[in-house]
Design an enzyme around this catalytic site. Structure first.
Site, PDB file in Angstrom:
ATOM      1  N   SER A 140       0.859  -1.195   0.000  1.00 55.90           N
ATOM      2  CA  SER A 140       0.000   0.000   0.000  1.00 55.90           C
ATOM      3  C   SER A 140       0.889   1.236   0.000  1.00 55.90           C
ATOM      4  O   SER A 140       2.063   1.163   0.387  1.00 55.90           O
ATOM      5  CB  SER A 140      -0.848  -0.004   1.276  1.00 55.90           C
ATOM      6  OG  SER A 140      -1.466   1.248   1.479  1.00 55.90           O
ATOM      7  N   TYR A 153      -1.752  -1.525  10.204  1.00 55.98           N
ATOM      8  CA  TYR A 153      -1.906  -1.768   8.758  1.00 55.98           C
ATOM      9  C   TYR A 153      -0.646  -1.302   8.031  1.00 55.98           C
ATOM     10  O   TYR A 153      -0.097  -2.010   7.185  1.00 55.98           O
ATOM     11  CB  TYR A 153      -3.133  -0.995   8.292  1.00 55.98           C
ATOM     12  CG  TYR A 153      -3.471  -1.057   6.825  1.00 55.98           C
ATOM     13  CD1 TYR A 153      -4.369  -2.007   6.341  1.00 55.98           C
ATOM     14  CD2 TYR A 153      -2.947  -0.129   5.917  1.00 55.98           C
ATOM     15  CE1 TYR A 153      -4.709  -2.042   4.998  1.00 55.98           C
ATOM     16  CE2 TYR A 153      -3.288  -0.162   4.581  1.00 55.98           C
ATOM     17  CZ  TYR A 153      -4.168  -1.109   4.119  1.00 55.98           C
ATOM     18  OH  TYR A 153      -4.510  -1.136   2.798  1.00 55.98           O
ATOM     19  N   LYS A 157       1.937  -3.567   5.911  1.00 49.87           N
ATOM     20  CA  LYS A 157       2.144  -3.325   4.478  1.00 49.87           C
ATOM     21  C   LYS A 157       3.622  -3.017   4.182  1.00 49.87           C
ATOM     22  O   LYS A 157       4.101  -3.303   3.073  1.00 49.87           O
ATOM     23  CB  LYS A 157       1.240  -2.182   4.004  1.00 49.87           C
ATOM     24  CG  LYS A 157      -0.262  -2.514   4.015  1.00 49.87           C
ATOM     25  CD  LYS A 157      -0.620  -3.683   3.140  1.00 49.87           C
ATOM     26  CE  LYS A 157      -2.125  -3.792   2.892  1.00 49.87           C
ATOM     27  NZ  LYS A 157      -2.483  -4.995   2.102  1.00 49.87           N
TER      28      LYS A 157
HETATM   29  N1  LIG Z   1      -8.800   0.498  -1.532  1.00 45.30           N
HETATM   30  C1  LIG Z   1      -7.677   1.108  -1.243  1.00 45.30           C
HETATM   31  O1  LIG Z   1      -7.624   2.342  -1.228  1.00 45.30           O
HETATM   32  C2  LIG Z   1      -6.423   0.315  -0.942  1.00 45.30           C
HETATM   33  C3  LIG Z   1      -5.222   1.015  -0.805  1.00 45.30           C
HETATM   34  C4  LIG Z   1      -4.056   0.323  -0.528  1.00 45.30           C
HETATM   35  C5  LIG Z   1      -4.094  -1.055  -0.388  1.00 45.30           C
HETATM   36  N2  LIG Z   1      -5.284  -1.712  -0.509  1.00 45.30           N
HETATM   37  C6  LIG Z   1      -5.259  -3.158  -0.329  1.00 45.30           C
HETATM   38  O2  LIG Z   1      -5.864  -3.784  -1.442  1.00 45.30           O
HETATM   39  C7  LIG Z   1      -6.413  -5.035  -1.037  1.00 45.30           C
HETATM   40  C8  LIG Z   1      -7.834  -5.150  -1.541  1.00 45.30           C
HETATM   41  O3  LIG Z   1      -8.616  -4.152  -0.914  1.00 45.30           O
HETATM   42  P1  LIG Z   1      -9.945  -3.536  -1.562  1.00 45.30           P
HETATM   43  O4  LIG Z   1      -9.820  -2.077  -1.476  1.00 45.30           O
HETATM   44  O5  LIG Z   1     -10.244  -4.174  -2.855  1.00 45.30           O
HETATM   45  O6  LIG Z   1     -11.017  -3.977  -0.432  1.00 45.30           O
HETATM   46  P2  LIG Z   1     -12.412  -4.734  -0.533  1.00 45.30           P
HETATM   47  O7  LIG Z   1     -13.000  -4.663   0.832  1.00 45.30           O
HETATM   48  O8  LIG Z   1     -13.229  -4.225  -1.659  1.00 45.30           O
HETATM   49  O9  LIG Z   1     -11.990  -6.225  -0.878  1.00 45.30           O
HETATM   50  C9  LIG Z   1     -11.256  -7.003   0.034  1.00 45.30           C
HETATM   51  C10 LIG Z   1     -11.718  -8.447  -0.086  1.00 45.30           C
HETATM   52  O10 LIG Z   1     -10.912  -9.241   0.822  1.00 45.30           O
HETATM   53  C11 LIG Z   1     -11.777 -10.146   1.470  1.00 45.30           C
HETATM   54  N3  LIG Z   1     -11.219 -10.580   2.750  1.00 45.30           N
HETATM   55  C12 LIG Z   1     -11.107  -9.867   3.900  1.00 45.30           C
HETATM   56  N4  LIG Z   1     -10.600 -10.633   4.875  1.00 45.30           N
HETATM   57  C13 LIG Z   1     -10.380 -11.859   4.325  1.00 45.30           C
HETATM   58  C14 LIG Z   1      -9.870 -13.084   4.818  1.00 45.30           C
HETATM   59  N5  LIG Z   1      -9.483 -13.225   6.105  1.00 45.30           N
HETATM   60  N6  LIG Z   1      -9.777 -14.139   3.975  1.00 45.30           N
HETATM   61  C15 LIG Z   1     -10.166 -14.011   2.677  1.00 45.30           C
HETATM   62  N7  LIG Z   1     -10.683 -12.891   2.155  1.00 45.30           N
HETATM   63  C16 LIG Z   1     -10.789 -11.832   2.982  1.00 45.30           C
HETATM   64  C17 LIG Z   1     -13.075  -9.373   1.641  1.00 45.30           C
HETATM   65  O11 LIG Z   1     -14.176 -10.255   1.880  1.00 45.30           O
HETATM   66  C18 LIG Z   1     -13.184  -8.635   0.325  1.00 45.30           C
HETATM   67  O12 LIG Z   1     -13.881  -9.396  -0.639  1.00 45.30           O
HETATM   68  C19 LIG Z   1      -6.254  -5.103   0.479  1.00 45.30           C
HETATM   69  O13 LIG Z   1      -5.119  -5.868   0.807  1.00 45.30           O
HETATM   70  C20 LIG Z   1      -6.043  -3.657   0.864  1.00 45.30           C
HETATM   71  O14 LIG Z   1      -5.325  -3.520   2.069  1.00 45.30           O
HETATM   72  C21 LIG Z   1      -6.442  -1.069  -0.783  1.00 45.30           C
END
Ligand SMILES: NC(=O)c1ccc[n+]([C@@H]2O[C@H](COP(=O)([O-])OP(=O)(O)OC[C@H]3O[C@@H](n4cnc5c(N)ncnc54)[C@H](O)[C@@H]3O)[C@@H](O)[C@H]2O)c1
Length: 279
Positions: A140, A153, A157
């Site tokens: 991230s 977090y 990361k």
């Molecule tokens: N959205 C952002 O701005 C952002 C920024 C930096 C990093 N990220 C990272 O990107 C990744 C995806 O995030 P997103 O924004 O698509 O979120 P999201 O909530 O849309 O999707 C995350 C998915 O992970 C699943 N999940 C959560 N815990 C789980 C577990 N224990 N086992 C299996 N599945 C699980 C959830 O059910 C969900 O379907 C994450 O690792 C997040 O930290 C997101």
């Protein structure tokens, strides 16, 4: 262009929502077989139902056995695993160091760090044996700046980045590549979920995040799951055959810096302080 992943099989964790779901859709469009792992079973199954080349399997990525089972499922169903995108994740509210305890530490490290470690461990033997493979971990922008994410977090990361480099070096001799993606602010359900909203409401709220995008980063557009999926596609495909041990910020310029004040530019605060006209 299409067919960039023809003949390849991918495992994507967290594929029921957001970045993971967008990546599932893009990978399928590019000819891959995809095994989706998530804990949101109805949603995950509905994503898999869109293609005969996709299967859904319940997997809690904090459990090593579930991660292994996902990789086994790819090999049993499609005969191989070429790509692992360790993407599943969630955010929690940040209430400062005082709120951190053993349970919260273990929870966040398991979800973001151990899950990706289990993925590397169990994909490694298959990929080494076939002398090819691409593993993409999810870090991230929170690993770059100190104000882009909650404390635990951000620690997790950051550790993902170093683990990615460690794995890249260890696996390189067998042409297995390991890289990290670093999303910036991406309009997904993750924020609503962290604030206690349900999945449907969180997705609906994410759709209006574009209105604050220009306050967050230089490019005045809201990042979408597809923006990350396109970068993951590059790291997963043979186009990046010479790339390993790297991390890729896809963030609308967030980590490049703040936009200078439009009236007076970077010297405006100093000019004000010195009583000088910045023009
Ligand atoms: N959205 C952002 O701005 C952002 C920024 C930096 C990093 N990220 C990272 O990107 C990744 C995806 O995030 P997103 O924004 O698509 O979120 P999201 O909530 O849309 O999707 C995350 C998915 O992970 C699943 N999940 C959560 N815990 C789980 C577990 N224990 N086992 C299996 N599945 C699980 C959830 O059910 C969900 O379907 C994450 O690792 C997040 O930290 C997101």
């Amino acid at each position: 262009m299409s067919g960039r992943l023809s003949g390849k099989t991918a495992v994507i964790t967290g594929g029921a929502s957001g970045i993971g779901r967008a990546t599932v859709e893009l990978f399928l469009a590019e000819g891959a077989n995809v095994v989706i792992g998530d804990v949101q079973d109805a949603l995950g199954a509905s994503v898999a139902q869109t293609s005969p080349n996709a299967v859904y399997q319940h997997a809690d990525v904090t459990r090593e056995a579930d991660v292994k089972a996902l990789i086994d499922a790819a090999v049993e169903r499609f005969g191989r695993i070429d790509i692992l995108f360790s993407n599943a994740g969630a955010a929690e509210r940040d209430e400062g160091f005082a709120s951190i305890d053993e349970a919260s530490f273990n929870r966040v490290m398991q979800l973001h760090l151990a899950s990706a470690l289990y993925g590397i461990k169990h994909a490694e033997p298959h990929m080494r044996a076939q002398k090819s493979g691409a593993i993409i971990t999810t870090s991230s922008v929170a690993a770059e700046g100190t104000t882009y994410g909650p404390i635990l977090y951000s620690i997790a990361k950051s550790a993902v980045l170093h683990m990615t480099r460690l794995a890249a070096v260890r696996l390189a001799a067998d042409k297995v590549r390991v890289n990290a993606i670093q999303p910036g602010l991406i309009a997904t359900a993750i924020f609503g979920r962290a604030l206690g909203l349900d999945q449907e409401t969180s997705e609906a709220k994410a759709a209006v995040m574009g209105s604050i995008a220009e306050l967050m980063q230089p490019l005045p557009v809201a990042g979408q799951g597809r923006d990350i999926a396109e970068a993951v596609l590059y790291l997963a495909s043979d186009a990046s055959r010479f790339v390993t041990g790297q991390s890729f910020c896809v963030d609308g310029g967030l980590t490049a810096g703040q936009v200078p004040n439009p009236e007076g530019g970077v010297f405006k605060p100093l000019a004000d302080l010195f009583g000088v006209d910045p023009a």
